[in-house]
Every structure is written in structure tokens, then in C-alpha cells.
Design a protein around this motif. Structure first.
Motif, mmCIF file in Angstrom:
data_model
loop_
_atom_site.group_PDB
_atom_site.id
_atom_site.type_symbol
_atom_site.label_atom_id
_atom_site.label_comp_id
_atom_site.label_asym_id
_atom_site.label_seq_id
_atom_site.Cartn_x
_atom_site.Cartn_y
_atom_site.Cartn_z
ATOM 1 N N ALA A 192 0.735 -1.561 -0.273
ATOM 2 C CA ALA A 192 0.362 -0.142 -0.054
ATOM 3 C C ALA A 192 0.438 1.189 -0.010
ATOM 4 O O ALA A 192 0.484 1.903 -0.741
ATOM 5 N N SER A 193 1.839 0.617 -0.123
ATOM 6 C CA SER A 193 3.252 2.725 0.754
ATOM 7 C C SER A 193 4.543 2.249 0.466
ATOM 8 O O SER A 193 4.787 0.669 0.075
ATOM 9 N N GLU B 282 4.601 -0.313 -2.697
ATOM 10 C CA GLU B 282 3.792 0.418 -2.850
ATOM 11 C C GLU B 282 4.497 0.128 -5.071
ATOM 12 O O GLU B 282 3.721 0.159 -5.643
ATOM 13 N N GLN C 109 -3.653 -1.415 5.450
ATOM 14 C CA GLN C 109 -3.920 0.354 5.298
ATOM 15 C C GLN C 109 -5.040 -0.052 4.153
ATOM 16 O O GLN C 109 -4.405 0.330 2.860
ATOM 17 N N ASP D 18 -7.676 1.755 3.322
ATOM 18 C CA ASP D 18 -7.606 3.662 2.023
ATOM 19 C C ASP D 18 -6.645 3.136 1.218
ATOM 20 O O ASP D 18 -6.867 3.065 -0.220
ATOM 21 N N LYS D 19 -5.473 3.259 1.556
ATOM 22 C CA LYS D 19 -4.553 3.312 0.785
ATOM 23 C C LYS D 19 -4.019 2.477 -0.452
ATOM 24 O O LYS D 19 -3.673 2.167 -1.420
ATOM 25 N N LYS E 114 -6.523 1.977 -2.767
ATOM 26 C CA LYS E 114 -6.153 3.478 -3.967
ATOM 27 C C LYS E 114 -5.633 2.693 -4.948
ATOM 28 O O LYS E 114 -5.055 3.172 -5.686
ATOM 29 N N VAL E 115 -3.507 2.407 -4.080
ATOM 30 C CA VAL E 115 -3.016 1.756 -5.261
ATOM 31 C C VAL E 115 -3.278 0.805 -6.513
ATOM 32 O O VAL E 115 -3.360 0.568 -7.612
#
Length: 261
Positions: free
Chosen positions: A15-16, A20, A39, A41-42, A45-46
Motif C-alpha cells: 500500500a505504500s 507500492e 492500510q 484506504d491506501k 487506492k493503489v
């Protein structure tokens, strides 16, 4: 391994940060990527941006990991790629003396175990379950390759600093198990490699004051800057795509050797 259209892949911690960037790089090759992360939300989105799926997974919980693999495989099929980027750290001395009171304290063992559970056991848990799934696949090529796995350790696994006993132990464990796992899986055509990042410009690092980041960058021999997540992803792709890359632990650190503190 040729990463082609719809190649199933899983990236933990996707996610990050490093995860990511790797998920995006693999998806750019045409792969269908499942992101394992906490995570939501993240991660969603990704996943949406790269045409993949998000699976809420806690790598320290076996049922959570099993559910993540089931969801990913239902959507994309049995993965041929696993990249382990999920991890965390802390900074606590083995034993220390309070500067004001003189009170002596030791490293809380629960805090030590927490890091080991995520970075080392969580990584192994995902490797073992993914490898078992890859063994059910037909070979991709004349070498008999079925899949490839990339893990994330750290330069701290070799030259950890003050307060990094737990973190260094966890990452040193990932380094130490890379070759034995590659040997365990050699007859099944599954390759295993590990990246040891140095000081990288990740979301965690972004929270640090600019002066701290500047000082860290100045400590790197060359180039004198922090590493970029895309550079990690580039090496991960090389490990995945180069069929002769196996059983290796590779530093990606601008030639830095960490000082004691």
C-alpha cells in the motif's frame, strides 16, 4: 521469468513505500497484482490504480494470511510472484540507564517479539504458503521455473546500529534463511532472493525533519542522497525476471556501511 499479461502476483506491504513502487512496477509489466496490507484506504487506492485487488492482511495472523491468499487466488489465480515488503521497526537499547534518574531498564521482550513476528515470521509465513501454491503450477519454461520470490531485509541485518537489536535480528533472519529456502525449493523451480535496502525515502522517512534527512543523505558514499522506492522496485524486477538470479542477498545502499549510531 517473463512477467506477461495477467501474471498473478502478490506484494505484501504494497500500500505504500517500497511495496507500492514494486506493485506498480510489476503491474506495468501486465501482471495482476494483489496487495496485502493493513492500510485499507491506501491499499484500495493503489490496487484500483494498477488494476489489481486489495486484501486486508496481517502477516502475523495465519488466518488473515490464509484469507488473503484465498481472495487473491480466487481473483487472479495461483500467484507466480511473491514480493515481501511488509515490515516495521523500533529503536530500543538492549539495556539502558535513564539519564535523569539512573534507573536501569532492559528491552521489553514483548516489543522484541513484535518485530520478529512481523519482519521474520510474517515473511516466512507468506513464503511457505506461496511456495506451496506455486508447486501446484506447471513449469513456465525449459528450466522448469514455476515462480519467484523476493524478500526485503535491510543493511541493518549486517551492520545494525544502536537500538536496532530487534530490527537487526529480524532482518538478519531474513538474510540467513534466503539460501536455505532457495535450496529447499530448487527441485520445484522456485527462486528466492532478498534485497537489503539502505536508507530509503519512504513515507516513514518523509516524517523526519529535513535536517535529519540531509544528514543521512550526506552519509551515503555515492550517490549522496536517499534511495528511491522505484530503485528498489527496479532491483526486485531484475530478481524476478533474471532466471539465473537465485539464493542471493543483495545490498542496495549507495555503498553505505552504517556507523554505530
Amino acid at each position: 521469468m517473463e512477467i506477461g499479461s495477467n501474471t498473478p502476483a502478490i506484494v505484501t506491504g504494497g500500500a505504500s513505500g517500497l511495496g507500492e513502487a514494486t506493485a506498480r512496477a510489476i503491474a506495468a509489466k501486465g501482471a495482476k497484482v494483489a496487495i496485502f496490507d493493513l492500510q485499507e484506504d491506501k491499499g484500495k487506492k493503489v490496487a484500483e490504480e494498477i488494476g489489481g485487488i486489495f486484501c486486508e492482511v496481517n502477516v502475523t495472523d495465519e488466518a488473515s494470511v490464509d484469507a488473503g491468499f484465498a481472495k487473491a487466488r480466487e481473483a487472479h489465480g495461483q500467484e507466480r510472484i511473491l514480493v515481501n515488503c511488509a515490515g516495521t521497526g523500533n529503536a530500543i537499547k538492549t539495556a539502558s540507564r535513564d539519564k535523569n534518574s539512573g534507573e536501569i531498564k532492559h528491552f521489553p521482550l514483548a516489543a522484541f517479539d513484535f518485530i520478529i513476528q512481523i519482519n521474520l515470521i510474517g515473511t516466512f509465513r507468506c513464503i511457505a504458503k506461496s511456495a506451496a501454491g506455486m508447486m501446484s503450477l506447471d513449469p513456465l519454461n525449459e528450466d522448469g521455473e514455476r515462480g519467484a520470490i523476493v524478500n526485503t531485509a535491510s543493511v541493518a541485518g549486517e551492520d545494525g546500529q544502536v537500538g536496532q537489536a530487534a530490527y537487526s535480528a529480524s532482518k538478519g533472519g531474513v538474510i540467513g534463511m534466503t539460501l536455505p529456502i532457495a535450496r529447499d525449493l530448487m527441485q520445484e523451480g522456485i527462486r528466492v532472493n532478498t534485497i537489503l535496502p539502505g536508507i530509503f525515502n519512504t513515507p516513514l522517512m518523509n516524517a523526519a525533519p529535513q535536517q535529519v534527512k540531509d544528514n543521512l543523505a550526506a552519509s551515503v558514499p555515492f550517490p549522496k542522497r536517499l534511495g528511491n522506492a522505484e530503485e528498489y522496485a527496479h532491483l526486485a524486477l531484475t530478481m524476478l525476471e533474471n532466471g539465473y538470479f537465485n539464493g542471493e542477498d543483495v545490498r542496495l545502499d549507495g555503498a553505505i556501511r552504517m556507523a554505530p549510531r
